[in-house]
Motif scaffolding. Structure first.
Motif, mmCIF file in Angstrom:
data_model
loop_
_atom_site.group_PDB
_atom_site.id
_atom_site.type_symbol
_atom_site.label_atom_id
_atom_site.label_comp_id
_atom_site.label_asym_id
_atom_site.label_seq_id
_atom_site.Cartn_x
_atom_site.Cartn_y
_atom_site.Cartn_z
ATOM 1 N N PHE A 1 -17.984 -4.721 5.231
ATOM 2 C CA PHE A 1 -17.186 -3.571 4.805
ATOM 3 C C PHE A 1 -16.006 -3.968 3.929
ATOM 4 N N ARG A 2 -15.534 -5.217 4.064
ATOM 5 C CA ARG A 2 -14.370 -5.619 3.273
ATOM 6 C C ARG A 2 -14.704 -5.824 1.797
ATOM 7 N N LEU A 3 -15.968 -5.707 1.417
ATOM 8 C CA LEU A 3 -16.296 -5.643 -0.001
ATOM 9 C C LEU A 3 -15.568 -4.483 -0.661
ATOM 10 N N PHE A 4 -15.422 -3.406 0.089
ATOM 11 C CA PHE A 4 -14.951 -2.144 -0.487
ATOM 12 C C PHE A 4 -13.521 -1.832 -0.093
ATOM 13 N N GLU A 5 -12.718 -1.598 -1.113
ATOM 14 C CA GLU A 5 -11.348 -1.131 -0.908
ATOM 15 C C GLU A 5 -10.970 -0.303 -2.126
ATOM 16 N N SER A 6 -10.278 0.784 -1.909
ATOM 17 C CA SER A 6 -9.848 1.625 -3.026
ATOM 18 C C SER A 6 -8.605 1.034 -3.679
ATOM 19 N N GLU A 7 -8.278 1.563 -4.851
ATOM 20 C CA GLU A 7 -7.052 1.115 -5.531
ATOM 21 C C GLU A 7 -5.812 1.467 -4.718
ATOM 22 N N SER A 8 -5.959 2.378 -3.742
ATOM 23 C CA SER A 8 -4.848 2.740 -2.857
ATOM 24 C C SER A 8 -4.764 1.835 -1.637
ATOM 25 N N GLY A 9 -5.681 0.860 -1.530
ATOM 26 C CA GLY A 9 -5.649 -0.062 -0.409
ATOM 27 C C GLY A 9 -6.391 0.421 0.824
ATOM 28 N N VAL A 10 -7.290 1.394 0.660
ATOM 29 C CA VAL A 10 -8.018 1.966 1.793
ATOM 30 C C VAL A 10 -9.423 1.382 1.863
ATOM 31 N N ASP A 11 -9.810 0.892 3.046
ATOM 32 C CA ASP A 11 -11.204 0.586 3.336
ATOM 33 C C ASP A 11 -11.647 1.535 4.445
ATOM 34 N N GLY B 1 -8.266 7.318 -4.056
ATOM 35 C CA GLY B 1 -8.210 6.181 -4.973
ATOM 36 C C GLY B 1 -9.598 5.728 -5.349
ATOM 37 N N GLU B 2 -9.766 5.275 -6.576
ATOM 38 C CA GLU B 2 -11.059 4.782 -7.034
ATOM 39 C C GLU B 2 -11.372 3.435 -6.382
ATOM 40 N N GLN B 3 -12.661 3.155 -6.200
ATOM 41 C CA GLN B 3 -13.034 1.869 -5.652
ATOM 42 C C GLN B 3 -12.837 0.772 -6.698
ATOM 43 N N ARG B 4 -12.691 -0.469 -6.232
ATOM 44 C CA ARG B 4 -12.426 -1.598 -7.121
ATOM 45 C C ARG B 4 -13.742 -2.050 -7.744
ATOM 46 N N LEU C 1 -13.801 10.816 3.460
ATOM 47 C CA LEU C 1 -12.418 10.492 3.115
ATOM 48 C C LEU C 1 -12.326 9.148 2.401
ATOM 49 N N ALA C 2 -13.385 8.378 2.479
ATOM 50 C CA ALA C 2 -13.505 7.116 1.738
ATOM 51 C C ALA C 2 -14.996 6.877 1.575
ATOM 52 N N LEU C 3 -15.427 6.623 0.336
ATOM 53 C CA LEU C 3 -16.860 6.448 0.089
ATOM 54 C C LEU C 3 -17.037 5.436 -1.037
ATOM 55 N N VAL D 1 0.837 -1.189 0.000
ATOM 56 C CA VAL D 1 0.000 0.000 0.000
ATOM 57 C C VAL D 1 0.875 1.242 0.000
ATOM 58 N N PRO D 2 0.377 2.355 -0.602
ATOM 59 C CA PRO D 2 1.184 3.571 -0.700
ATOM 60 C C PRO D 2 1.091 4.458 0.535
ATOM 61 N N PHE D 3 0.887 3.881 1.709
ATOM 62 C CA PHE D 3 0.803 4.656 2.938
ATOM 63 C C PHE D 3 1.275 3.785 4.092
ATOM 64 N N LYS D 4 1.579 4.427 5.198
ATOM 65 C CA LYS D 4 1.989 3.706 6.395
ATOM 66 C C LYS D 4 1.062 4.061 7.542
#
Length: 419
Positions: free
Chosen positions: A312-322, A339-342, A240-242, A8-11
């Motif tokens: 909730f784990r259905l949803f994750e962005s291309e940046s790895g954020v749920d 990041g866009e959703q998958r 911040l995530a939707l 993931v691009p964050f820590k």
């Protein structure tokens, strides 16, 4: 599978742990397992409240420690707050609270002054969370802010129900008015479809002098689509995530927990959810259930869960954020990457999707928008890097779980054939 810390691009801040908070006896909760894995894969220490030491959550390799604390959800709030504070002392440093049910979400919101400084959590107007978790409170908020919702009545007596039955258009739906009654003595066993005036009056005789139910317009599944929204909003009620998706199957059929769902981009629905949350000033994680009514082209809000949803784990962005990762990042002062959703991603709850599939095939119901070939599949229980929760689920589910599924199905059928 969720992206690990190395991909993931964050820590995440590994110095700030998380505590999964749930009240009540429901050990087979895949949402809690998902939250443990999601943060644990980032290296965040994760703790959880569990019924015993042999729950799927307690078996996860990503769990730092399980605090065994059997609760019913009906305890005195002061006792529950004291218990949380004791757990906080044992953790030894402020932890991000991740509620997985309405009881936990409301308790945290209404006792912020007691918990502040000991834990990290979104600050929200204390009475708002309880109002959102209540069917009546949510309906009133929808009316106040111009959000479509099914027509509803809130009878205060048996006479009110008789009067309602004289003019109601059947079938109608009966639900428990408050989220918390499922831990006590619910009037109805979940969402109950009632087909006739006589059936309603017969059921209502058992609801007591003050029936704790909502009687709601029935939205026929042949003319509707079930949509879900999961999001995290910061202290300015900014998302911040939707994420948006379509519920394919649920158990009990058409009225219960998500068993199978897909990610589907829906900007109109995302905008509707964001505007409503901004208007009411809510902060934190949300899990919304809406039904698109093809007869009038409106998305009608059915449920507003002011907490993490089990799927909730259905949803994750291309940046790895749920939504759970977004909350941890935000509350620890770190930026939440965009990041866009998958789109096209699928989520399956293994132990309830098979019976749901059989029931839906018998009904002939099909869900639009589901991609022919999903871009990927997230399983609720099984994970190659964390297999023990799946095996523990199987061990606890086979006999009592199958019996419970049958009871839910029977309850749903009784509600659907009431005369």
């Amino acid at each position: 599978m969720a992206k690990s810390a190395s991909s993931v691009p964050f820590k995440a801040d590994r110095e700030v742990p998380a505590l999964i908070v749930k009240f009540g006896d429901y050990p087979l909760h895949h949402g809690g397992v998902g939250a443990i894995r999601s943060l644990g894969r980032l290296g965040v220490p994760v703790y959880a409240i569990t019924e015993d030491r042999y729950t799927p959550a307690a078996a996860s390799r990503y769990l730092t420690r399980a605090f065994v604390w059997p609760t019913t959800g009906t305890e005195d709030p002061g006792r529950l707050v004291e218990g949380l504070i004791r757990i906080g002392r044992r953790i030894g440093r402020p932890a991000v609270l991740v509620p997985t049910d309405e009881e936990a979400a409301v308790l945290i919101a209404e006792h912020q002054s007691d918990l502040f400084g000991r834990f990290l959590f979104p600050r929200v107007e204390p009475g708002l969370t309880r109002r959102l978790a209540s069917k009546q409170g949510l309906h009133e908020l929808c009316v106040e802010h111009g959000i479509a919702s099914p027509q509803a009545a809130f009878p205060q007596s048996y006479d009110d129900i008789v009067a309602f039955a004289e003019t109601a258009r059947f079938p109608v739906v009966a639900k428990n008015r408050e989220a918390f009654v499922r831990r006590r003595r619910p009037a109805v066993g979940g969402t109950t479809r009632i087909t006739t005036r006589e059936g309603l009056l017969a059921l209502a005789r058992d609801w007591g002098e003050r029936p704790g139910v909502i009687l709601q317009e029935y939205l026929p599944r042949e003319e509707a689509e079930d949509w879900i929204v999961h999001a995290y909003f910061d202290d300015n009620s900014t998302p911040l995530a939707l994420f948006t998706g379509v519920k394919v199957r649920s158990w009990p059929p058409h009225a219960g927990m998500t068993a199978n769902a897909y990610v589907v981009d829906n900007p109109e629905l995302a905008d509707l959810a964001a505007r409503f949350v901004k208007q009411i000033g809510y902060t934190g994680i949300i899990d919304l259930d809406l039904r698109f009514d093809r007869r009038d082209g409106q998305y009608k809000l059915l449920d507003f869960n002011p907490r993490m949803g089990a799927q909730f784990r259905l949803f994750e962005s291309e940046s790895g954020v749920d939504v759970v990762r977004a909350m941890h990042l935000d509350l620890t002062g770190r930026a939440v990457p965009e990041g866009e959703q998958r789109a096209g991603h699928r989520y399956v709850v293994e132990n309830i999707d098979l019976p749901a599939l059989l029931a839906y095939r018998r009904s002939g119901y099909t869900t639009p928008h589901a991609p022919v070939r999903p871009s990927g599949t997230e399983l609720a229980w099984f994970a190659g890097d964390d297999p023990l929760p799946f095996l523990t689920m199987l061990g606890r589910f086979v006999r009592p779980g199958a019996k419970h599924l049958y009871q839910l199905w029977r309850t749903n059928r009784r509600g659907g054939t009431t005369r």
